[in-house]
Scaffold this motif. Structure first.
Motif, PDB file in Angstrom:
ATOM      1  N   ASP A 220       0.845  -1.195   0.000  1.00 36.93           N
ATOM      2  CA  ASP A 220       0.000   0.000   0.000  1.00 36.93           C
ATOM      3  C   ASP A 220       0.878   1.242   0.000  1.00 36.93           C
ATOM      4  OD1 ASP A 220      -2.283  -1.610   0.264  1.00 36.93           O
ATOM      5  OD2 ASP A 220      -2.078  -1.640   2.450  1.00 36.93           O
ATOM      6  N   PRO A 221       0.439   2.328  -0.655  1.00 32.13           N
ATOM      7  CA  PRO A 221       1.192   3.586  -0.568  1.00 32.13           C
ATOM      8  C   PRO A 221       1.175   4.115   0.856  1.00 32.13           C
ATOM      9  CG  PRO A 221      -0.938   3.931  -1.633  1.00 32.13           C
ATOM     10  CD  PRO A 221      -0.769   2.449  -1.495  1.00 32.13           C
ATOM     11  N   LEU A 222       2.267   4.726   1.254  1.00 31.61           N
ATOM     12  CA  LEU A 222       2.401   5.276   2.608  1.00 31.61           C
ATOM     13  C   LEU A 222       2.562   6.787   2.529  1.00 31.61           C
ATOM     14  CD1 LEU A 222       2.916   5.138   5.695  1.00 31.61           C
ATOM     15  CD2 LEU A 222       5.331   4.708   5.162  1.00 31.61           C
ATOM     16  N   ILE A 223       1.720   7.500   3.267  1.00 27.47           N
ATOM     17  CA  ILE A 223       1.844   8.949   3.402  1.00 27.47           C
ATOM     18  C   ILE A 223       2.208   9.246   4.852  1.00 27.47           C
ATOM     19  CG2 ILE A 223       0.698  11.185   3.248  1.00 27.47           C
ATOM     20  CD1 ILE A 223       1.049   9.990   0.545  1.00 27.47           C
ATOM     21  N   VAL A 224       3.331   9.917   5.039  1.00 30.90           N
ATOM     22  CA  VAL A 224       3.791  10.310   6.370  1.00 30.90           C
ATOM     23  C   VAL A 224       3.386  11.763   6.594  1.00 30.90           C
ATOM     24  CG1 VAL A 224       5.790  10.534   7.886  1.00 30.90           C
ATOM     25  CG2 VAL A 224       5.719   8.707   6.173  1.00 30.90           C
ATOM     26  N   LEU A 225       2.688  12.028   7.679  1.00 29.01           N
ATOM     27  CA  LEU A 225       2.180  13.368   7.960  1.00 29.01           C
ATOM     28  C   LEU A 225       3.048  14.069   8.997  1.00 29.01           C
ATOM     29  CD1 LEU A 225      -1.666  12.643   8.258  1.00 29.01           C
ATOM     30  CD2 LEU A 225      -0.344  13.185   6.216  1.00 29.01           C
ATOM     31  N   THR A 226       3.522  15.266   8.661  1.00 23.27           N
ATOM     32  CA  THR A 226       4.173  16.094   9.660  1.00 23.27           C
ATOM     33  C   THR A 226       3.103  16.648  10.602  1.00 23.27           C
ATOM     34  OG1 THR A 226       3.995  18.089   8.325  1.00 23.27           O
ATOM     35  CG2 THR A 226       5.966  16.737   8.009  1.00 23.27           C
TER      36      THR A 226
END
Length: 705
Positions: A220-226
């Motif tokens: 799955d694509p991973l989005i890391v949030l600041t």
């Protein structure tokens, strides 16, 4: 033909447009001419230093309300610091170039164009490039979001051979809507809610990773949030109190449900997974990691949370490329890597119908959880509680041993130094070609011991004599066994190797076996060695050069040093997850806990790895004593402390007359199972700790008492 009113309307619209920003290079020139740093400018505009850098190198463009303020500032600087007039030589060169172009015929216009997802099939971006015939041909020729990245050792590749994942496995989103991917890629993300972010990620981002095995699943694509990105998307900057996830009545959770997205049973925590209905047989899930909620443990990812988004993306991207796209803690990622490399099922044809259906993939652990034998379980396991088992348990753990101070000789106490050696990922080395059980345990009474059959054996090894200056190989505390106990196959085989009689009373053995962890070992070993090499620690170094390189490798590249730490944590944590204990809260004795529903809850495999690692270590300790006459002061897991005449391992490790390390003893080097320097302290310091009952191996690195 357009009417006069239509033309006037178009002209009025053009007049009302905001004046364009100067080119990125001119923005940087104006700021430097004014004597302002990027950090100060970022503070004035309530932004980040990395965002200002992106504006000045063309990776992204400012948006309102910062756009108008930035324009006003640049206009003021331009009035004070006009661009220098071109020299006569450069003007002549420009004139000559124009003349040559005129002689060559009409050329493509050089007006900057902005390519969006709707016009070129790429994610929307405001980066501008000159329009040429090649640039206007389509997305394969033009990708303005893919600036040529700065070449750094260990940089993750920005693209894969799979066109679906052209922008890599993951990206980091900041509060300005900039998405930083691997290889220096920067995209614009218009999402203002989690639902919009999920939609954008699945349809426009080009993020994800292909499967690691032909029978596996794409990552799955991973989005890391600041922290700023989390707040912009409606999430709290931090979770309150002891909460580990958002409550079900939170606005973000409600919005997801309303939009027909669903969460896993773990809910919306530091590592969240949001999914919607599968499309054309493919699952549609997005993983989210919220940095300010503690998604990246400082112990596994030292310093990464405080890095700029581009550097975070680089560190996580290298890990994803070499190990796996992060799926939670490094321990969970290590466990998921096992399944990704040994998928439980494969497509098989049903002989009755001819249809292709999921079938067992040989060598894997299958899809169903498997209960352990009672001695392999934990005391809380239903197998133990419901059966009333009182026959004892496996105690295959790493060493925690300190030599009796009374056994220290005067010669040892007079040596000036205590030197600690640490074995590189010792449990990973033990997993190499390790044969483990794949089927259910079968009970045997008075079986004949076979060293190639994985399982658990009830054996009395209390008669086994061991040199008291060395830890016993049969117990984690290094003490001599006091009666029959359960051991894993490798421990019993080592007792037989040492010449002791072995007569098992009982055994739980597995008929189906295989080297389940071999691909896991191979991938992590390559990741570890390659990352060390990027930090300047290569296999071709001499032992002295290796020690010098290890002293400075963490300073060479903090992002890659964090990746190395994460790889080490993945190894230990992945093996540890094979026997996960029940949660402290909401657990009642005898009930099953969530981890038991995983096919990878296999304490017998964990015991096999640790048993082999401890046996390997004891074999080296014995060989060192034979070759050098030196005995350890203490052992803690992978760390061994020796008395030494000098402050370096080179002062006591055995070498041949030609200068080569002696096989069988401890050897220095960058590969799993070889040793490195852990720390050096005065011998008096180590003896004082031993007299107080402390283990000097625990403190040899820091030196505190």
């Amino acid at each position: 033909m357009a009417s006069q009113e239509e033309l006037f309307a178009a002209v009025d619209a053009l007049l009302e447009e905001e004046p364009p920003l100067p080119p990125p290079a001119e923005r940087a020139r104006l700021r430097e001419a004014a004597g302002i740093t990027q950090a100060r400018l970022a503070k004035v505009l309530s932004s980040t230093t990395q965002t200002v850098k992106n504006w000045e190198n063309g990776r992204s463009e400012p948006k309102e309300p910062r756009l108008s303020a930035y324009q006003r500032l640049l206009q003021g600087w331009a009035a004070k610091h006009p661009a220098p007039a071109p020299s006569p030589a450069s003007a002549a060169a420009v004139t000559a170039s124009a003349a040559s172009r005129a002689a060559a015929g009409p050329a493509a216009p050089e007006t900057p164009v902005t390519v969006s997802a709707s016009s070129a099939g790429e994610p929307a971006t405001s980066a501008e490039v000159p329009a040429t015939p090649a640039a206007l041909a389509g997305p394969e020729q033009l990708s303005p979001s893919r600036r040529p990245p700065v070449k750094k050792a260990g940089a993750a590749k920005p693209t894969t051979t799979d066109p679906r994942f052209r922008h890599g496995p993951l990206a980091v989103l900041d509060g300005d809507g900039c998405v930083y991917g691997t290889g220096g890629i920067v995209l614009d993300c218009p999402a203002t809610t989690i639902v919009e972010l999920g939609e954008w990620t699945l349809t426009e981002s080009g993020l994800g990773a292909p499967r690691l095995h032909r029978y596996g699943k794409d990552a799955d694509p991973l989005i890391v949030l600041t922290a700023s990105a989390a707040v912009k998307l409606g999430l709290p900057e931090r979770l309150e109190g002891h909460e580990q996830r958002l409550p079900e009545d939170h606005a973000v959770v409600k919005e997801l449900v309303k939009a027909k997205w669903h969460l896993t049973r773990r809910g919306f925590g530091p590592w969240a997974r949001v999914c919607r209905k599968a499309h054309e047989g493919r699952r549609q899930c997005v993983r989210l990691a919220i940095l300010s909620w503690g998604a990246l443990d400082e112990r596994s990812w030292p310093g990464v949370t405080e890095m700029e988004p581009a550097d975070i993306a680089r560190a996580l991207g290298v890990y994803a490329q070499r190990v796996i796209t992060p799926r939670g803690s490094t321990a969970m990622s290590g466990l998921e890597l096992m399944t990704a490399l040994r998928p439980p099922t494969k497509a098989v044809q049903d002989p009755a119908t001819g249809n292709w259906v999921p079938g067992h993939n040989p060598g894997s652990l299958g899809t169903e959880p498997m209960d352990p034998a009672p001695p392999e379980a934990t005391p809380e396991h239903p197998v133990v509680v419901n059966s009333g088992w009182t026959g004892g348990f496996l105690n295959e753990e790493a060493y925690q041993w300190v030599r009796d101070v009374g056994l220290l000789t005067d010669e040892e106490c007079q040596l000036p130094y205590a030197v600690g050696l640490d074995l590189n990922t010792a449990v990973l080395a033990a997993a190499a070609r390790l044969v483990v059980g794949l089927s259910e345990p079968v009970h045997f009474v008075s079986p004949e011991f076979t060293p190639k059959t994985p399982g658990s054996w009830l054996v009395d090894l209390s008669h086994a004599e061991v040199d008291p200056r060395l830890p016993s190989p049969f117990t984690p505390a290094g003490e001599r066994p006091d009666g029959p106990a359960w051991y894993q196959t490798h421990t019993v085989a080592y007792a037989q190797e040492l010449g002791h009689n072995v007569h098992p009373v009982e055994a739980y053995l597995r008929r189906e076996t295989g080297a389940y962890l071999t691909p896991w070992h191979d991938r992590l070993k390559t990741a570890y060695v390659d990352t060390l090499a990027d930090l300047g620690v290569t296999r071709d170094l001499s032992d002295a050069e290796f020690l010098a390189a290890m002293e400075r490798h963490k300073q060479a590249d903090p992002a890659l040093a964090a990746v190395l730490s994460a790889i080490e944590a993945t190894v230990k944590g992945g093996i540890g997850k094979l026997r996960e204990h029940p949660p402290r809260k909401r657990y009642k004795e005898g009930e099953r806990w969530p981890a038991l529903e995983r096919p990878t809850w296999r304490p017998d495999i964990r015991a096999a790895v640790i048993s082999k690692a401890r046996v390997n270590l004891h074999r080296k300790l014995t060989n060192m004593a034979k070759m050098t006459g030196l005995y350890p002061l203490a052992v803690l897991s992978d760390c061994v402390v020796y008395p030494s005449p000098g402050p370096s391992p080179l002062d006591f490790l055995p070498y041949s007359a030609s200068g080569k390390p002696q096989p069988g003893a401890f050897r220095l080097g960058p590969t799993p199972g070889l040793a490195r320097l852990e720390g050096v302290q005065p011998m008096r310091w180590a003896v004082d700790l031993m007299e107080q009952g402390y283990n000097p191996a625990r403190r040899i690195k820091g030196g505190d008492v």
